[in-house]
Design a protein around this motif. Structure first.
Motif, PDB file in Angstrom:
ATOM      1  N   LYS A  68       0.860  -1.177   0.000  1.00 16.39           N
ATOM      2  CA  LYS A  68       0.000   0.000   0.000  1.00 16.39           C
ATOM      3  C   LYS A  68       0.896   1.227   0.000  1.00 16.39           C
ATOM      4  O   LYS A  68       1.669   1.443   0.929  1.00 16.39           O
ATOM      5  CB  LYS A  68      -0.908  -0.009   1.219  1.00 16.39           C
ATOM      6  N   CYS A  69       0.801   2.017  -1.075  1.00 14.66           N
ATOM      7  CA  CYS A  69       1.603   3.222  -1.235  1.00 14.66           C
ATOM      8  C   CYS A  69       0.828   4.144  -2.177  1.00 14.66           C
ATOM      9  O   CYS A  69       0.933   4.005  -3.401  1.00 14.66           O
ATOM     10  CB  CYS A  69       2.969   2.868  -1.805  1.00 14.66           C
ATOM     11  N   ASN A  70       0.029   5.025  -1.648  1.00 15.93           N
ATOM     12  CA  ASN A  70      -0.894   5.877  -2.427  1.00 15.93           C
ATOM     13  C   ASN A  70      -1.970   5.071  -3.133  1.00 15.93           C
ATOM     14  O   ASN A  70      -3.004   5.583  -3.459  1.00 15.93           O
ATOM     15  CB  ASN A  70      -0.155   6.736  -3.448  1.00 15.93           C
ATOM     16  N   ALA A  71      -1.707   3.850  -3.428  1.00 16.67           N
ATOM     17  CA  ALA A  71      -2.653   2.899  -4.020  1.00 16.67           C
ATOM     18  C   ALA A  71      -2.191   1.519  -3.563  1.00 16.67           C
ATOM     19  O   ALA A  71      -1.212   1.395  -2.829  1.00 16.67           O
ATOM     20  CB  ALA A  71      -2.663   2.998  -5.544  1.00 16.67           C
ATOM     21  N   ILE A  72      -2.888   0.497  -4.003  1.00 14.39           N
ATOM     22  CA  ILE A  72      -2.525  -0.868  -3.607  1.00 14.39           C
ATOM     23  C   ILE A  72      -1.966  -1.593  -4.821  1.00 14.39           C
ATOM     24  O   ILE A  72      -2.593  -1.614  -5.878  1.00 14.39           O
ATOM     25  CB  ILE A  72      -3.739  -1.602  -3.022  1.00 14.39           C
ATOM     26  N   TYR A  73      -0.783  -2.162  -4.667  1.00 16.00           N
ATOM     27  CA  TYR A  73      -0.090  -2.846  -5.756  1.00 16.00           C
ATOM     28  C   TYR A  73       0.202  -4.286  -5.338  1.00 16.00           C
ATOM     29  O   TYR A  73       0.776  -4.511  -4.272  1.00 16.00           O
ATOM     30  CB  TYR A  73       1.234  -2.140  -6.071  1.00 16.00           C
ATOM     31  N   TRP A  74      -0.168  -5.239  -6.176  1.00 11.18           N
ATOM     32  CA  TRP A  74       0.160  -6.639  -5.916  1.00 11.18           C
ATOM     33  C   TRP A  74       1.619  -6.854  -6.269  1.00 11.18           C
ATOM     34  O   TRP A  74       2.101  -6.413  -7.303  1.00 11.18           O
ATOM     35  CB  TRP A  74      -0.708  -7.572  -6.744  1.00 11.18           C
ATOM     36  N   ALA A  75       2.334  -7.550  -5.409  1.00 11.08           N
ATOM     37  CA  ALA A  75       3.743  -7.839  -5.641  1.00 11.08           C
ATOM     38  C   ALA A  75       3.889  -9.192  -6.322  1.00 11.08           C
ATOM     39  O   ALA A  75       3.056 -10.074  -6.177  1.00 11.08           O
ATOM     40  CB  ALA A  75       4.506  -7.840  -4.316  1.00 11.08           C
ATOM     41  N   GLN A  76       4.949  -9.319  -7.084  1.00 14.74           N
ATOM     42  CA  GLN A  76       5.289 -10.599  -7.686  1.00 14.74           C
ATOM     43  C   GLN A  76       6.772 -10.859  -7.461  1.00 14.74           C
ATOM     44  O   GLN A  76       7.519  -9.943  -7.128  1.00 14.74           O
ATOM     45  CB  GLN A  76       4.947 -10.622  -9.168  1.00 14.74           C
ATOM     46  N   LYS A  77       7.165 -12.105  -7.606  1.00 15.45           N
ATOM     47  CA  LYS A  77       8.579 -12.459  -7.439  1.00 15.45           C
ATOM     48  C   LYS A  77       9.409 -11.646  -8.432  1.00 15.45           C
ATOM     49  O   LYS A  77       9.034 -11.473  -9.584  1.00 15.45           O
ATOM     50  CB  LYS A  77       8.810 -13.950  -7.680  1.00 15.45           C
ATOM     51  N   SER A  78      10.540 -11.165  -7.956  1.00 13.46           N
ATOM     52  CA  SER A  78      11.386 -10.304  -8.773  1.00 13.46           C
ATOM     53  C   SER A  78      12.157 -11.094  -9.823  1.00 13.46           C
ATOM     54  O   SER A  78      12.592 -12.222  -9.582  1.00 13.46           O
ATOM     55  CB  SER A  78      12.378  -9.567  -7.875  1.00 13.46           C
ATOM     56  N   ASN A  79      12.343 -10.465 -10.968  1.00 11.74           N
ATOM     57  CA  ASN A  79      13.200 -11.038 -12.002  1.00 11.74           C
ATOM     58  C   ASN A  79      14.624 -10.508 -11.869  1.00 11.74           C
ATOM     59  O   ASN A  79      15.497 -10.875 -12.626  1.00 11.74           O
ATOM     60  CB  ASN A  79      12.641 -10.747 -13.396  1.00 11.74           C
ATOM     61  N   ASN A  80      14.847  -9.647 -10.900  1.00 17.08           N
ATOM     62  CA  ASN A  80      16.162  -9.093 -10.602  1.00 17.08           C
ATOM     63  C   ASN A  80      16.721  -9.855  -9.398  1.00 17.08           C
ATOM     64  O   ASN A  80      16.108  -9.864  -8.332  1.00 17.08           O
ATOM     65  CB  ASN A  80      16.011  -7.598 -10.291  1.00 17.08           C
ATOM     66  N   PRO A  81      17.869 -10.503  -9.523  1.00 19.87           N
ATOM     67  CA  PRO A  81      18.383 -11.338  -8.431  1.00 19.87           C
ATOM     68  C   PRO A  81      18.725 -10.556  -7.159  1.00 19.87           C
ATOM     69  O   PRO A  81      18.898 -11.148  -6.100  1.00 19.87           O
ATOM     70  CB  PRO A  81      19.633 -11.990  -9.028  1.00 19.87           C
ATOM     71  N   ASN A  82      18.807  -9.239  -7.241  1.00 24.14           N
ATOM     72  CA  ASN A  82      19.130  -8.430  -6.067  1.00 24.14           C
ATOM     73  C   ASN A  82      17.917  -8.147  -5.179  1.00 24.14           C
ATOM     74  O   ASN A  82      18.083  -7.610  -4.086  1.00 24.14           O
ATOM     75  CB  ASN A  82      19.743  -7.099  -6.500  1.00 24.14           C
TER      76      ASN A  82
END
Length: 102
Positions: A72-86
């Motif tokens: 939740k940051c100004n709106a709600i965003y669903w997270a997904q596993k990152s494609n960036n290894p960091n």
């Protein structure tokens, strides 16, 4: 000529007709919240660009209903596993990807 006559007749009929006064057309605001009190708060996260610069901060939650993580940051965003290894997770905010880890 006939088209003009029919157009005028239709316009007159629209002015004469009364608006529908039926309560079955009244729609109540039944907005469903994106999260509930049962969702687990995972804490505040820094939302960073791929280089690690913090762009925003938000609060991460784990949905009790489906187990997904959202921020939740100004709106709600669903997270997904990152494609960036960091990074563990990523969200799409507008036209940019932001990354975070716990």
């Amino acid at each position: 000529m006939i088209t003009t006559f029919l157009s005028i007749a239709a316009a007159l009929m629209l002015q004469i007709s009364e608006p529908v006064q039926n309560e079955s057309f009244v729609v109540e605001n039944n907005a469903v919240e994106m999260f509930s009190a049962e969702d687990q708060c995972l804490g505040e996260v820094n939302l960073c660009d791929p280089n690690g610069a913090t762009c925003f901060t938000g609060t991460a939650y784990k949905s009790e209903e489906n187990g997904r993580i959202y921020v939740k940051c100004n709106a709600i965003y669903w997270a997904q596993k990152s494609n960036n290894p960091n990074w563990e997770y990523m969200i799409r905010m507008g036209d940019i990807w932001l990354y975070f880890s716990f």
